[in-house]
Design a protein around this motif. Sequence first.
Motif, PDB file in Angstrom:
ATOM      1  N   UNK A   1       0.819  -1.200   0.000  1.00 43.70           N
ATOM      2  CA  UNK A   1       0.000   0.000   0.000  1.00 43.70           C
ATOM      3  C   UNK A   1       0.862   1.263   0.000  1.00 43.70           C
ATOM      4  N   UNK A   2       2.052   1.176   0.568  1.00 43.20           N
ATOM      5  CA  UNK A   2       2.895   2.367   0.613  1.00 43.20           C
ATOM      6  C   UNK A   2       3.931   2.380  -0.513  1.00 43.20           C
ATOM      7  N   UNK A   3       3.688   1.598  -1.538  1.00 38.64           N
ATOM      8  CA  UNK A   3       4.573   1.544  -2.697  1.00 38.64           C
ATOM      9  C   UNK A   3       4.248   2.691  -3.648  1.00 38.64           C
ATOM     10  N   UNK A   4       5.272   3.315  -4.184  1.00 37.03           N
ATOM     11  CA  UNK A   4       5.078   4.386  -5.149  1.00 37.03           C
ATOM     12  C   UNK A   4       5.656   3.934  -6.491  1.00 37.03           C
ATOM     13  N   UNK A   5       4.858   4.009  -7.540  1.00 36.08           N
ATOM     14  CA  UNK A   5       5.291   3.609  -8.869  1.00 36.08           C
ATOM     15  C   UNK A   5       5.545   4.860  -9.696  1.00 36.08           C
ATOM     16  N   UNK A   6       6.741   4.946 -10.263  1.00 35.39           N
ATOM     17  CA  UNK A   6       7.079   6.032 -11.176  1.00 35.39           C
ATOM     18  C   UNK A   6       7.106   5.438 -12.579  1.00 35.39           C
ATOM     19  N   UNK A   7       6.371   6.031 -13.497  1.00 34.28           N
ATOM     20  CA  UNK A   7       6.304   5.505 -14.862  1.00 34.28           C
ATOM     21  C   UNK A   7       6.757   6.576 -15.840  1.00 34.28           C
ATOM     22  N   UNK A   8       7.603   6.184 -16.761  1.00 34.71           N
ATOM     23  CA  UNK A   8       8.017   7.077 -17.843  1.00 34.71           C
ATOM     24  C   UNK A   8       7.988   6.285 -19.141  1.00 34.71           C
ATOM     25  N   UNK A   9       7.804   6.984 -20.255  1.00 31.10           N
ATOM     26  CA  UNK A   9       7.744   6.360 -21.568  1.00 31.10           C
ATOM     27  C   UNK A   9       8.651   7.143 -22.503  1.00 31.10           C
ATOM     28  N   UNK A  10       9.640   6.482 -23.055  1.00 30.01           N
ATOM     29  CA  UNK A  10      10.613   7.140 -23.933  1.00 30.01           C
ATOM     30  C   UNK A  10      10.102   7.296 -25.357  1.00 30.01           C
TER      31      UNK A  10
END
Length: 84
Positions: A1-10
């Motif tokens: 629940x305290x996980x943070x996902x960072x997403x990027x797309x090149x």
Amino acid sequence: ADCKVLYVNAKSDPSVQQQQVDSMITKKVDAIILDSVDSKSIASSVKKADEDGIPVIAYDRLAEGPVSAYTSFDNETVGKVQGK
């Protein structure tokens, strides 16, 4: 629940992907899941991540460098499911 996902797309640009991975390393993320645009050009960033103790998991396309793991999917099963 305290996980943070960072997403990027090149958007299929190897130099953008390299900058994005380097930025993740600077942010000291816990792990990087990488669908490499160009396996050779991303190798130096994979090496940097490894040197900083950040595991890199190659997803769907293997990246050069010291990846910690590789995962993908079963193309044949996906095709069969789509066909049904």
